[in-house]
Design a protein around this motif. Sequence first.
Motif: not given
Length: 411
Positions: A199, A317-318, A321, A382, A385-386, A390
């Motif tokens: 992620g 991606c940001e 997220w 999102g 991703f979390r 990361g």
Amino acid sequence: MSRYLFVVPPLVGHINPLVGVAAELADRGHQVAWAGQPDVVHRLAGQDARVFPSPASWTDGVPRPADIRGPEALRFLWERFLVPLADAMAEGVRGAVEVFRPDVVVADQQAVAGGLVAERLGMRWATSATTSAEFADVLSAMPKVAAWNDALLDELRRRIGAPDGTADPRFSPHLVLAFTTEELAGPPARGGDRIRWVGPSLTARPSPAGFPWEWLDPGRATVLVTLGTANTDVGRRFLTECAAALRARADRMQAVIVDPEGVLGTGSPRGDAAHRGEDTRDAQQDKDLLAVPVVPQLALLGHVDAVVCHAGHNTVCESLWHGVPLVVAPIRDDQPVIAAQVADAGAGVRVRFGRATEARVGAAIDAVLYAPGYRAAARAIGSAFRSAGGAAAAAAHLEQLARDRNEEDSV
């Protein structure tokens, strides 16, 4: 304690994800160094970062024509940027390995000298994939272009790598860190079980001074429009159409437009100052539209309802997220692949950059803001991703790779 050498191109979007990984490794007691262009790495990773110049300075020297697309753009990218950069970096990377003696080399996919030199020196190395476009293997449908690309890499390997090597420098045989997840990227066509989906790696970064947070109107939706740091040469018409579309909807939304060259009337260009993190309060501002050379993007994404962008991987991606749906208008390079991923995942609407009009952009913005499904899909990605972990997950995989290397050496 282990040592990690990060080999990076002079590209902000390819360094930023690794900054958080480097910080995580340092917090765990490891030593970290960089091989890259010192001024760019220091600006993003901090002045205390240990940087081996590779090269000391770099410019591709040949401006890319604004209208090239498809295979022609790929040819330009490799022949005019990636291969010359690899040749320029190779000696510095070798020197960094000899002096720093890393346990693991971490090479960005576009800093192909990292993988080639690591293979030549018999080093354990990992790939940093800051975009998932390579996993899609888009050249499989263009065998002649794929053969040309392979021949180019073979020639480069003979110059700076192990002549009898077999590894693709974009895909380490040991570990590929993908700064995305399959919820967005889909199943990979290349990379297989070497890929670790970690992620996005998001970390605090220098922010420009003077962003007018008080300008944001909580009673209206806020739409961010950005084309990233490398597309200002082609953005004038697109930004103008976006501004018109958003002004036509000023009763229910407001626009923040990143305009580094001042094409919307922000005065003299401030792009260079913005990239250095200086005060960028030179802006066009009224109650409906704010045009600024640069924005504190990570912080701002927590306040916006939609993003219009070029489908750059970091911006996509940001945004996701933060659960923010997208309108994506890819321009070149990996952007069409990323745009297709966004659309396929249901997290945004794709428009054609070259044919974007006020009406088309406006309809796409209306869709992602008001049609059911887009925001829910963005939030689902999102969440994935979390959950992927990361920077911490990436650091853990690199630690395991270093342990594997040390165990092999002790046998």
